[in-house]
Scaffold this active site. Structure first.
Site, short mmCIF file in Angstrom:
data_model
loop_
_atom_site.label_atom_id
_atom_site.label_comp_id
_atom_site.label_asym_id
_atom_site.label_seq_id
_atom_site.Cartn_x
_atom_site.Cartn_y
_atom_site.Cartn_z
N GLN A 65 0.79 -1.22 0.00
CA GLN A 65 0.00 0.00 0.00
C GLN A 65 0.83 1.28 0.00
O GLN A 65 0.31 2.33 -0.32
CB GLN A 65 -0.96 -0.01 1.21
CG GLN A 65 -2.02 -1.08 1.07
CD GLN A 65 -2.95 -1.11 2.27
OE1 GLN A 65 -2.65 -1.75 3.26
NE2 GLN A 65 -4.07 -0.43 2.18
N ASN A 166 -1.57 -10.58 8.10
CA ASN A 166 -2.59 -9.58 8.38
C ASN A 166 -3.91 -10.07 7.79
O ASN A 166 -4.00 -10.39 6.60
CB ASN A 166 -2.24 -8.25 7.71
CG ASN A 166 -3.36 -7.23 7.90
OD1 ASN A 166 -3.59 -6.77 9.00
ND2 ASN A 166 -4.09 -6.92 6.83
N GLU A 167 -4.92 -10.19 8.63
CA GLU A 167 -6.28 -10.48 8.21
C GLU A 167 -6.39 -11.65 7.23
O GLU A 167 -6.86 -11.49 6.10
CB GLU A 167 -6.92 -9.22 7.61
CG GLU A 167 -6.89 -8.04 8.56
CD GLU A 167 -7.67 -6.83 8.07
OE1 GLU A 167 -8.01 -6.80 6.88
OE2 GLU A 167 -7.95 -5.95 8.89
N TYR A 309 -12.37 -1.69 13.36
CA TYR A 309 -12.77 -0.43 12.73
C TYR A 309 -14.23 -0.08 12.95
O TYR A 309 -14.60 1.09 13.01
CB TYR A 309 -12.58 -0.51 11.21
CG TYR A 309 -11.16 -0.47 10.72
CD1 TYR A 309 -10.40 -1.63 10.61
CD2 TYR A 309 -10.59 0.73 10.32
CE1 TYR A 309 -9.11 -1.60 10.13
CE2 TYR A 309 -9.29 0.77 9.83
CZ TYR A 309 -8.55 -0.39 9.73
OH TYR A 309 -7.26 -0.35 9.25
N GLU A 380 -4.97 -2.27 14.26
CA GLU A 380 -5.42 -1.32 13.24
C GLU A 380 -6.72 -0.70 13.70
O GLU A 380 -7.60 -1.40 14.20
CB GLU A 380 -5.67 -2.00 11.89
CG GLU A 380 -4.47 -2.21 11.04
CD GLU A 380 -4.83 -2.73 9.64
OE1 GLU A 380 -5.91 -2.39 9.12
OE2 GLU A 380 -4.03 -3.49 9.09
N TRP A 427 -4.40 3.08 11.93
CA TRP A 427 -4.29 2.90 10.48
C TRP A 427 -4.77 4.18 9.85
O TRP A 427 -5.92 4.50 9.97
CB TRP A 427 -5.12 1.72 9.99
CG TRP A 427 -4.91 1.55 8.52
CD1 TRP A 427 -5.59 2.18 7.50
CD2 TRP A 427 -3.91 0.73 7.88
NE1 TRP A 427 -5.07 1.81 6.29
CE2 TRP A 427 -4.05 0.93 6.49
CE3 TRP A 427 -2.92 -0.14 8.35
CZ2 TRP A 427 -3.23 0.29 5.56
CZ3 TRP A 427 -2.12 -0.77 7.43
CH2 TRP A 427 -2.28 -0.56 6.05
N GLU A 434 -5.55 2.16 -1.26
CA GLU A 434 -6.57 1.46 -0.49
C GLU A 434 -7.23 0.36 -1.34
O GLU A 434 -8.41 0.42 -1.68
CB GLU A 434 -7.58 2.48 0.07
CG GLU A 434 -8.77 1.94 0.83
CD GLU A 434 -8.45 0.99 1.98
OE1 GLU A 434 -7.31 0.96 2.47
OE2 GLU A 434 -9.36 0.24 2.37
N PHE A 443 -6.66 7.22 4.40
CA PHE A 443 -6.71 6.76 5.78
C PHE A 443 -5.60 7.36 6.64
O PHE A 443 -5.53 7.10 7.84
CB PHE A 443 -6.55 5.23 5.84
CG PHE A 443 -7.85 4.46 5.80
CD1 PHE A 443 -8.55 4.21 6.97
CD2 PHE A 443 -8.36 3.98 4.60
CE1 PHE A 443 -9.74 3.48 6.94
CE2 PHE A 443 -9.55 3.26 4.57
CZ PHE A 443 -10.24 3.01 5.74
C1 GAL Z 1 -7.52 -3.23 6.87
C2 GAL Z 1 -6.33 -3.62 6.03
C3 GAL Z 1 -5.53 -2.45 5.57
C4 GAL Z 1 -6.34 -1.25 5.17
C5 GAL Z 1 -7.50 -1.01 6.13
C6 GAL Z 1 -8.48 0.05 5.67
O1 GAL Z 1 -8.46 -4.23 6.94
O2 GAL Z 1 -5.49 -4.47 6.76
O3 GAL Z 1 -4.68 -2.88 4.54
O4 GAL Z 1 -6.68 -1.29 3.88
O5 GAL Z 1 -8.22 -2.16 6.35
O6 GAL Z 1 -9.40 -0.47 4.77
#
Ligand code: GAL
Length: 473
Positions: A65, A166-167, A309, A380, A427, A434, A443
């Site tokens: 990214q 990650n995720e 988030y 994040e 984040w 994105e 972001f």
């Molecule tokens: C997360 C992801 C990031 C970023 C963020 C905002 O889920 O790990 O790479 O994109 O969301 O969408």
């Protein structure tokens, strides 16, 4: 010590969590000051001292990214390069890339910033996708462990906090159920994908991701941990799911949603098996861990990173068995973003992101209570603005400050109520690419002019700086 053949990974996907106060200071040196330092921000009564001793604050970013260099300096293509455009070439270890990370790590340490390095953030070398279909193949497990081993050996003298993925849920679900993310596979019924099977592939991929995580963690523990004295974990995304009503059916639906979401990965890592709801619903389509694997997977993380988030309401849609099977279908859950006409929270630019601070508290308390209060890093958290906002508007990001204030207040409340959270990371450090939204979403707490790459701290960066500098009031 056994030597490891250079792994076939092309780029090192490091996610660096860095101490915000340092980053802001660094960025300011390079560029103009956007907000006078004399502004007194409302931090909601929070200061660094509101958090336990040793608690770390940072910002997160990921290689794909922010780094660019798509066709330069020997960086090999990843599945995201094909997903967004056609790349060329294949590759092996990119020593220029290794040097780049060596410089970056040394620089961070020199500035008193503790690097937290994540080994994989959605992108996979295209070479492995072409060779054996990437995450769909069990062969990826050894290749991932070799790549991880290479990173531990090369950077582990200085990096003490490692994450494997990650995720992984996003990789499995968006890559193989809906096809929204690379490599863009799904059943015909669910999207415009050229190939895939949403009923089986997400589960196979998730299984291989868990085994890859476990294999990497095992290498670290067996060969490096004692000497390097670091720790290894994984980052999981966790949307909080709140039942829409108090009905039993809606409560069960919300629980299914949590099990299919965060439970898919955290349950095996803590208990050695998939959540029971998933086992019952997915049945034979859900791969099984062998007895040996159960032992290895259980306890394979020293800590869990939670990316939090947003929050949605969930209800039971009372529908009969779907005609087409798929991961999302298996949840049998309806999503709602308002209750009795009242929105769950203000929406950010991204259509999936609602500002719901109380969801942070519930998510952290859920992890504490259901998963034996593991060590957690809130890895994040943040919100985006539209990419085409004027510079003045983008820098004046009071909505973002409000978001952070709300969420960090709830984070503190969860810590006060016993959640074992040892760090928080926003984040993101910089505006960046994105994924499907490209550069149309921002972001960052630092503004990036995507044409000149000039960086300017937003107000939120100064807000963080004050939060961290301030003494208890
Ligand atoms: C997360 C992801 C990031 C970023 C963020 C905002 O889920 O790990 O790479 O994109 O969301 O969408």
């Amino acid at each position: 010590m056994t030597t490891v053949a250079p792994p076939p990974w092309l780029c090192l996907c490091l996610l660096l969590v860095v101490v915000v106060i340092q980053c802001v200071a660094g960025a300011r040196e390079l560029h103009e000051v956007a907000v006078p330092e004399t502004v007194h921000f409302d931090t909601g009564g929070l200061s660094r001292e509101s958090f336990p001793k040793g608690f770390v604050f940072g910002t997160a970013a990921s290689a794909y990214q922010v780094e660019g260099m798509a066709h330069k300096e020997g960086r090999g293509p990843s599945i995201w390069d094909v997903f967004i455009r056609k790349p060329d070439g294949t590759g092996k270890v990119n020593w220029k890339g290794v040097e780049y990370y060596n410089r970056l790590i040394d620089y961070l340490l020199e500035r008193g910033i503790t690097p937290h390095a994540n080994l994989n953030h959605y992108d996979l070398p295209l070479a492995l996708e072409l060779k054996y279909k990437g995450w769909l193949s069990r062969r990826v497990v050894k290749d991932f462990a070799d790549y991880a081993d290479f990173c531990f050996k090369t950077f582990g003298d200085r990096v003490k906090n490692w994450m494997t993925f990650n995720e992984p849920r996003v990789v499995a679900a968006l890559g193989y159920d809906t096809g929204f993310f690379a490599p863009g596979r799904c059943s015909k019924a669910f999207g415009n994908c050229s190939a895939g099977n949403s009923a089986t592939e997400p589960y196979i991929v998730a299984h291989n991701l868990i085994l890859s995580h476990e294999a990497a963690a095992q290498r670290y523990r067996e060969k490096y941990q004692e000497k390097q004295k670091g720790r290894i974990g994984i980052f999981l995304d966790f949307v909080w799911y709140e039942p829409l009503t108090r009905s039993k059916a809606d409560n069960y639906a919300a629980q299914r949603a949590r099990d299919f979401h965060v439970g898919w990965f955290i349950h095996p890592i803590i208990y050695g098996e998939y959540p029971r709801t998933m086992q019952d619903i997915v049945g034979k389509r859900l791969p099984k861990f062998t007895e040996e694997e159960v032992k290895m997977v259980k306890g394979s993380s020293d800590f869990v990173g939670i990316n939090q988030y947003t929050t949605y309401y969930i209800y039971d849609p009372h529908r009969s068995k779907p005609k087409d099977l798929g991961y999302q279908q298996d949840w049998n859950a309806g999503f709602a973003y308002a209750k009795n006409g009242v929105p769950i929270g203000p929406r950010a630019y991204s259509d999936w992101l609602y500002n719901v601070p109380w969801g942070m508290y519930k998510a952290l308390m859920y992890i504490k209570e259901r998963y034996r209060n593991p060590t957690v890093i809130l890895s994040e958290n943040g919100m985006d603005d539209p990419g085409n906002a004027t510079l003045a508007r983008a820098l004046h990001d009071t909505t973002r400050i409000n978001y952070y204030k709300g969420y960090i207040t709830q984070l503190k409340k969860a810590i006060d109520d016993g959640a074992n959270v040892i760090g928080y990371s926003a984040w993101s450090l910089l505006d960046n690419f994105e994924w499907r939204l490209g550069y149309t979403s921002r972001f960052g707490i630092i503004y990036v002019d995507f044409h000149t790459l000039k960086r300017t701290p937003k107000m939120s960066a100064y807000w963080f700086k004050q939060l961290l500098a301030r003494k208890k009031q």
